[in-house]
Enzyme design. Sequence first.
Site, PDB file in Angstrom:
ATOM      1  N   GLN A  99      49.768  15.671  76.773  1.00 13.10           N
ATOM      2  CA  GLN A  99      50.174  14.656  75.817  1.00 13.10           C
ATOM      3  C   GLN A  99      51.141  15.244  74.798  1.00 13.10           C
ATOM      4  O   GLN A  99      50.870  16.280  74.196  1.00 13.10           O
ATOM      5  CB  GLN A  99      48.970  14.069  75.083  1.00 13.10           C
ATOM      6  CG  GLN A  99      49.361  12.882  74.203  1.00 13.10           C
ATOM      7  CD  GLN A  99      48.216  12.371  73.358  1.00 13.10           C
ATOM      8  OE1 GLN A  99      47.837  13.015  72.390  1.00 13.10           O
ATOM      9  NE2 GLN A  99      47.674  11.223  73.722  1.00 13.10           N
ATOM     10  N   TYR A 178      50.516   8.092  64.656  1.00  9.36           N
ATOM     11  CA  TYR A 178      51.474   9.195  64.654  1.00  9.36           C
ATOM     12  C   TYR A 178      52.906   8.655  64.707  1.00  9.36           C
ATOM     13  O   TYR A 178      53.128   7.440  64.637  1.00  9.36           O
ATOM     14  CB  TYR A 178      51.130  10.171  65.774  1.00  9.36           C
ATOM     15  CG  TYR A 178      49.745  10.757  65.580  1.00  9.36           C
ATOM     16  CD1 TYR A 178      49.516  11.713  64.594  1.00  9.36           C
ATOM     17  CD2 TYR A 178      48.661  10.288  66.317  1.00  9.36           C
ATOM     18  CE1 TYR A 178      48.233  12.220  64.373  1.00  9.36           C
ATOM     19  CE2 TYR A 178      47.385  10.781  66.094  1.00  9.36           C
ATOM     20  CZ  TYR A 178      47.175  11.748  65.126  1.00  9.36           C
ATOM     21  OH  TYR A 178      45.918  12.229  64.891  1.00  9.36           O
ATOM     22  N   ARG A 225      51.100   6.188  75.992  1.00  7.66           N
ATOM     23  CA  ARG A 225      49.848   5.784  75.352  1.00  7.66           C
ATOM     24  C   ARG A 225      50.144   4.929  74.128  1.00  7.66           C
ATOM     25  O   ARG A 225      50.956   5.314  73.271  1.00  7.66           O
ATOM     26  CB  ARG A 225      49.044   7.011  74.937  1.00  7.66           C
ATOM     27  CG  ARG A 225      47.593   6.685  74.553  1.00  7.66           C
ATOM     28  CD  ARG A 225      46.891   7.909  74.025  1.00  7.66           C
ATOM     29  NE  ARG A 225      45.447   7.852  74.270  1.00  7.66           N
ATOM     30  CZ  ARG A 225      44.546   8.431  73.491  1.00  7.66           C
ATOM     31  NH1 ARG A 225      44.919   9.098  72.416  1.00  7.66           N
ATOM     32  NH2 ARG A 225      43.267   8.368  73.787  1.00  7.66           N
ATOM     33  N   GLY A 317      36.588  10.167  76.455  1.00 11.90           N
ATOM     34  CA  GLY A 317      36.837  11.334  75.635  1.00 11.90           C
ATOM     35  C   GLY A 317      35.592  12.147  75.364  1.00 11.90           C
ATOM     36  O   GLY A 317      35.331  13.156  76.011  1.00 11.90           O
ATOM     37  N   ARG A 318      34.773  11.675  74.408  1.00  9.09           N
ATOM     38  CA  ARG A 318      33.620  12.480  73.996  1.00  9.09           C
ATOM     39  C   ARG A 318      32.641  12.731  75.140  1.00  9.09           C
ATOM     40  O   ARG A 318      31.961  13.763  75.156  1.00  9.09           O
ATOM     41  CB  ARG A 318      32.911  11.782  72.835  1.00  9.09           C
ATOM     42  CG  ARG A 318      33.666  11.876  71.507  1.00  9.09           C
ATOM     43  CD  ARG A 318      33.016  11.015  70.446  1.00  9.09           C
ATOM     44  NE  ARG A 318      33.226   9.596  70.696  1.00  9.09           N
ATOM     45  CZ  ARG A 318      32.537   8.625  70.101  1.00  9.09           C
ATOM     46  NH1 ARG A 318      31.559   8.935  69.254  1.00  9.09           N
ATOM     47  NH2 ARG A 318      32.801   7.363  70.355  1.00  9.09           N
TER      48      ARG A 318
END
Length: 367
Positions: A99, A178, A225, A317-318
Amino acid sequence: MSTTLLQPARLGPLSLPNRLVMAPMTRNRAAADGVPLPIMATYYAQRASAGLIVAEATTPNAVGQTYPNIPAIFDPAHVAGWRQVTDAVRAAGGRMFLQLQHGGRIGHPETSGLTPVAPSPIPLPGTIFTPSGHRPAVMPRAMTAAEIRDTVADFAAAARNAMTAGFAGVEVHAGNGYLLHQFLATGTNHRTDAYGGPVANRIRFVTEVVEAVADAIGPERVGLRVAPGVTANGMQEDDPEAVYPALLGALAGRGLAYLHVVFSDPDQQLFRDLRAAWPGTLVTNPRLPWPGPLPADGGRHEGERLLAAGADLLALGRAFLANPDLVERLSQGAPLNPVREGHLMYVGGETGYTDYPTLDGTEKPAQ
């Protein structure tokens, strides 16, 4: 477990053994100069059974650095460090994208040595983590037209570096507050030039970055994304229902590897609209509590709902963070390791990183 999650899939030139994607997660285990450390090779190789790993957010230039110990990909030393990671993942049978993320206003001179840049001089609300702790966010500089052009070129160069480092492709991060997301959103983009104002202008920078990256390494090796309506990092979007269909319309014919939509909800109209607007592979990340404890199934149930609603791949993810053998656990219906929340998520060292046990009770060695 849904058999769909275990089915093989195609992703551009890649054959994926299953439809589970390890989502990119910042873990702050690189060196201060952005060079990936050997412990990162261990961590990712442990999780190589994922259909695809998307490695954590990595900065394409120095001013894009967000937090301490974030990896980078703009220097030969960065490329060499990442090559050790991709070699380890490949040896373990895995496949890996990188990424690319520019922080924009999410940065601090104490971390990067530079004043952050952004679409407009609108600071991040509150504080930001720096090498000496939390500090008030600083006022970013509005990017000039020349700096925008240079940043587009930096993303393309970073993509070429990623291929040299052994990645199978890259994911351009245009979400979660971002830089690219900052250009899309009305709350952070107050420009009056060709990159601000109407939707067609606000999507321009993202489309230029994606097209430059696609031209550099081939569109079949590029994912995008997005995070429609996500308010992380002080974001405010007044018109996501207009912005994201327009963005997808501008890129739908480029032949990209995938679109990755975070916090997806199959019951929301915007999800259905994005699925209808995107002709290629759709990667979805289910809407799970954050902050807050992860569901006991790691998000499997919500993920299966997304696949049933038209998603092609499921990014977790987690669940991958805490379970190096997540694919095996889900295939057997075995219980998952709980996530050790808190500071262990974002500090150096093995604890909370490479020491999660597999089903046999041992740490999974890097291969």
